[in-house]
Design an enzyme around this catalytic site. Structure first.
Site, short mmCIF file in Angstrom:
data_model
loop_
_atom_site.label_atom_id
_atom_site.label_comp_id
_atom_site.label_asym_id
_atom_site.label_seq_id
_atom_site.Cartn_x
_atom_site.Cartn_y
_atom_site.Cartn_z
N LYS A 13 0.84 -1.21 0.00
CA LYS A 13 0.00 0.00 0.00
C LYS A 13 0.87 1.26 0.00
O LYS A 13 0.66 2.17 -0.80
CB LYS A 13 -0.92 0.03 1.24
CG LYS A 13 -1.88 -1.14 1.34
CD LYS A 13 -2.78 -1.04 2.55
CE LYS A 13 -2.08 -1.05 3.89
NZ LYS A 13 -1.38 -2.32 4.21
N ARG A 88 -9.99 1.06 8.53
CA ARG A 88 -9.52 -0.29 8.85
C ARG A 88 -10.55 -1.08 9.62
O ARG A 88 -10.31 -2.24 9.95
CB ARG A 88 -8.30 -0.14 9.75
CG ARG A 88 -7.01 -0.54 9.11
CD ARG A 88 -5.96 -0.18 10.14
NE ARG A 88 -4.82 -0.98 9.99
CZ ARG A 88 -3.73 -0.55 9.34
NH1 ARG A 88 -3.72 0.60 8.74
NH2 ARG A 88 -2.69 -1.32 9.28
N ARG A 122 11.80 -5.17 5.24
CA ARG A 122 11.45 -3.77 4.96
C ARG A 122 12.32 -2.80 5.77
O ARG A 122 12.63 -3.03 6.94
CB ARG A 122 9.99 -3.53 5.31
CG ARG A 122 9.64 -2.04 5.24
CD ARG A 122 8.19 -1.76 5.28
NE ARG A 122 7.51 -2.41 6.38
CZ ARG A 122 6.21 -2.51 6.45
NH1 ARG A 122 5.45 -2.03 5.49
NH2 ARG A 122 5.65 -3.11 7.48
N ARG A 153 10.90 -0.97 11.27
CA ARG A 153 9.77 -0.60 12.12
C ARG A 153 9.68 -1.52 13.34
O ARG A 153 9.91 -2.71 13.24
CB ARG A 153 8.46 -0.68 11.33
CG ARG A 153 8.16 0.60 10.60
CD ARG A 153 7.01 0.49 9.64
NE ARG A 153 5.83 -0.21 10.10
CZ ARG A 153 4.72 -0.34 9.37
NH1 ARG A 153 4.65 0.19 8.16
NH2 ARG A 153 3.68 -0.99 9.85
N ARG A 164 -0.78 -8.74 13.34
CA ARG A 164 -1.35 -7.73 12.42
C ARG A 164 -2.16 -8.42 11.31
O ARG A 164 -3.20 -7.92 10.89
CB ARG A 164 -0.23 -6.87 11.83
CG ARG A 164 0.28 -5.83 12.83
CD ARG A 164 1.64 -5.29 12.48
NE ARG A 164 1.71 -4.71 11.16
CZ ARG A 164 2.85 -4.53 10.48
NH1 ARG A 164 4.00 -4.90 11.01
NH2 ARG A 164 2.83 -3.98 9.30
#
Ligand code: AP5
Ligand code: MG
Length: 209
Positions: A13, A88, A122, A153, A164
């Protein structure tokens, strides 16, 4: 055009929102980026949000709805925007309906097995929100856009990612039906090279690259 990007953690996203926003000259509104900046700056919202994010859960609806409502009133949103990571939950989508009208919902489709690998590699820039994958960084540790040091992160640890994903399927995936009933959902295969995902989204939006 007012666009929502929907998809599980790691679907791309943020990566695609940055590219599509640059192509269409509209702002990317990433609630995750807004919250991470608030945590870094230790604002009251950041202090409230931190424990939810660290656990891989969702920040309470009222907190996030107020943030988005206020953000959409800014001048740069007049010609459209991409909402990346909002709504969400169904209550967030119902609230959004009361203060904005959406034109399209892009659903980025990637199988769960692929997401953990993507997320574990990431690296992000907390200053400008740019996203990278270690496999493509060639050892570079600074952001190519703004020069800030890249970080991993805090919520990108494997066990948090699994939570998640659970939260996505339980609370966010129902929005595919919510917006499907309004005829807004365009499903895009997110498990192909980034350039191809970009081209598919542009085509789904009826936009010229
Ligand atoms: P948020 O920051 O929104 O995280 P997320 O939805 O979990 O999504 P990600 O940012 O992890 O993934 P992405 O889809 O953006 O993928 P990316 O482009 O980075 O939210 C974080 C937290 O904030 C939430 O858990 C919650 O606590 C809170 N929060 C935020 N919004 C909220 C809301 N509305 N309500 C309540 N709480 C909220 O790509 C991932 C990796 O894959 C990168 O390394 C990238 O380089 C790579 N990649 C991308 N595309 C490809 C491709 N095509 N092929 C190969 N690799 C690719
Ligand atoms: Mg993101």
């Amino acid at each position: 055009m007012n666009i929502i990007f929907l998809g599980p953690p790691g679907a791309g996203k943020g990566t695609q929102a940055q590219r599509i926003c640059a192509a269409l000259n509209i702002p990317q509104i990433s609630t995750g980026d807004i919250l991470r900046r608030a945590i870094k700056e230790q604002t009251p919202t950041g202090l409230k949000a931190k424990s939810y994010i660290d656990a891989g859960g969702l920040v309470p609806d009222d907190v996030i709805i107020d943030i988005v409502k206020e953000r959409l009133q800014q001048d740069d949103c007049k010609n459209g925007y991409i909402l990346d990571g909002f709504p969400r939950t169904v209550p967030q989508a119902e609230a959004l309906d009361t203060f904005a009208k959406m034109d399209a919902v892009i659903e980025l489709d990637v199988a769960d097995e692929k997401l953990v690998e993507r997320i574990s590699g990431r690296r992000v820039c907390l200053k400008c929100g740019a996203t990278y994958h270690v496999s493509l960084l060639n050892g570079e540790t600074k952001c190519a856009v703004c020069g800030e040091e890249l970080i991993q992160r805090a919520d990108d640890q494997p066990e948090t990612v699994l939570n998640r994903l659970k939260v996505y399927h339980a609370q966010t995936a129902p929005l595919v039906d919510f917006y499907g009933a309004k005829g807004l959902v365009k499903k895009v295969d997110g498990d192909v090279p980034m350039d191809d995902v970009f081209a598919s989204i542009m085509a789904a939006l009826g936009a010229q690259a």
